[in-house]
Design an enzyme around this catalytic site. Structure first.
Site, short mmCIF file in Angstrom:
data_model
loop_
_atom_site.label_atom_id
_atom_site.label_comp_id
_atom_site.label_asym_id
_atom_site.label_seq_id
_atom_site.Cartn_x
_atom_site.Cartn_y
_atom_site.Cartn_z
CE LYS A 1 47.99 47.67 47.27
NZ LYS A 1 47.86 47.03 45.52
CD GLN B 1 49.08 46.53 42.55
OE1 GLN B 1 48.99 46.29 43.84
NE2 GLN B 1 48.56 47.69 42.04
CG ASP C 1 42.66 43.13 45.39
OD1 ASP C 1 42.43 44.20 45.75
OD2 ASP C 1 43.23 42.64 44.66
#
Ligand code: GUN
Length: 299
Positions: A55, A99, A122
């Site tokens: 990422k 995460q 997200d």
């Protein structure tokens, strides 16, 4: 028997990143804004470390700022919430991703709900989930968004198609169903308690498998000519002990029946990070009151 077209998600994601980089450069030149994405990793889960590294490098590659925050596996929920609050306040940070999975002493829902809705790239915050359900413009979860892009690139209009989503998670199954409904599909969500699972799948013009069970969907579960999107990433043992990645779909039998299918790896996986970058760009624009650009994959 015919062989399905392989949907090359890796290539599509690379083209999408070029399109994103073009818009990031424009945002910098015209408004002096560089979008920033903060990724928070708690602990040392090896798979999570690989994702976070990828990422970070892809964020920098498209010209955005990447902020990596690492907390020890022993971090408390209060410590993580304090870090999230700090990132919520930081104007250089337009997107925040914590995460998952998190260590067991931390409640993931409490953390997700602490992320500022406008920075929730997200799309996991209940408010963004609600906006998706009622047709508003919130942040859409990255994996389903990537699946939808591949589907529309392959099929064009999805209106009127029968779509079956296998799996009902908040991260993939439910938002995927909402997106397909928004595209005017007739949507069924099937799951572990569904009766006659194979029969349900066989009715699908579009089948999205997101259950986390290696090679569960067999070729004879698939309607001939259907488009199959395989979200699963499962490691299975091999004689050399290294193991290899397979999807939720039994690719070898499915490829003989489907019209088009995503491979694992190289299908949906690369689209997830590309859509994360897209969401970060969108979030940065919205936070500055600038209309979010329509990003197209490069030719
Ligand atoms: N862990 C595996 N996939 C994801 C994802 O898309 N978002 C977050 N936050 N954690 C993950």
């Amino acid at each position: 028997m015919a062989t399905a077209t392989i949907i090359d998600g890796k290539h599509y994601a690379a083209r999408l990143r070029v399109g994103i980089a073009t818009q990031v450069a424009r945002l910098k030149a015209e408004h002096g804004i560089t979008p920033g994405l903060a990724v928070v990793l708690v602990g040392e889960d090896p798979a999570s470390q690989v994702y976070v590294r990828n990422k970070g490098s892809q964020t920098r590659e498209v010209g955005m700022n990447s902020f990596e925050h690492r907390l020890p596996a022993t971090a408390t929920q209060a410590e993580l919430l304090a870090r999230v609050a700090e990132l919520n306040r930081n104007p250089a940070v337009n997107g925040i991703l914590v995460q998952l999975p998190l260590p067991k002493q931390i409640d993931p829902e409490a953390v997700i709900e602490a992320i500022a809705v406008r920075k929730d790239v997200d799309g996991f915050h209940p408010l963004n989930a609600g906006l998706l359900a009622v047709g508003g413009t919130g942040m859409v979860p990255c994996t389903p968004l990537g699946c939808l892009m591949l589907l529309k690139d392959r099929i064009g209009s999805l209106a009127g198609l029968r779509a079956v989503v296998l799996g009902r998670s908040n991260i993939v199954g439910k938002p995927m169903a909402a997106l397909l409904l928004r595209e005017h599909c007739t949507v069924t969500i099937a799951h572990s308690r569904t009766r006659d699972l194979a029969d349900e799948c066989r009715r699908a013009d579009v089948l999205v498998a997101a259950v986390g069970k290696a090679r569960m969907v067999k070729g004879d579960w698939i309607k001939p000519g259907a488009t199959v999107i395989d979200v699963g990433i499962n490691r299975v043992p091999t004689p050399d002990g290294k193991g290899r990645l397979v999807g939720d779909v039994d690719f070898e039998s499915a490829v003989e029946v489907a019209g088009a299918i995503t491979p694992v790896p190289g299908g949906v996986g690369p689209m997830t990070i590309a859509c994360l970058l897209l969401n970060t760009l969108t979030a940065a624009c919205r936070q500055h009151g600038i209309p979010a650009p329509e990003v197209r994959p490069s030719a």
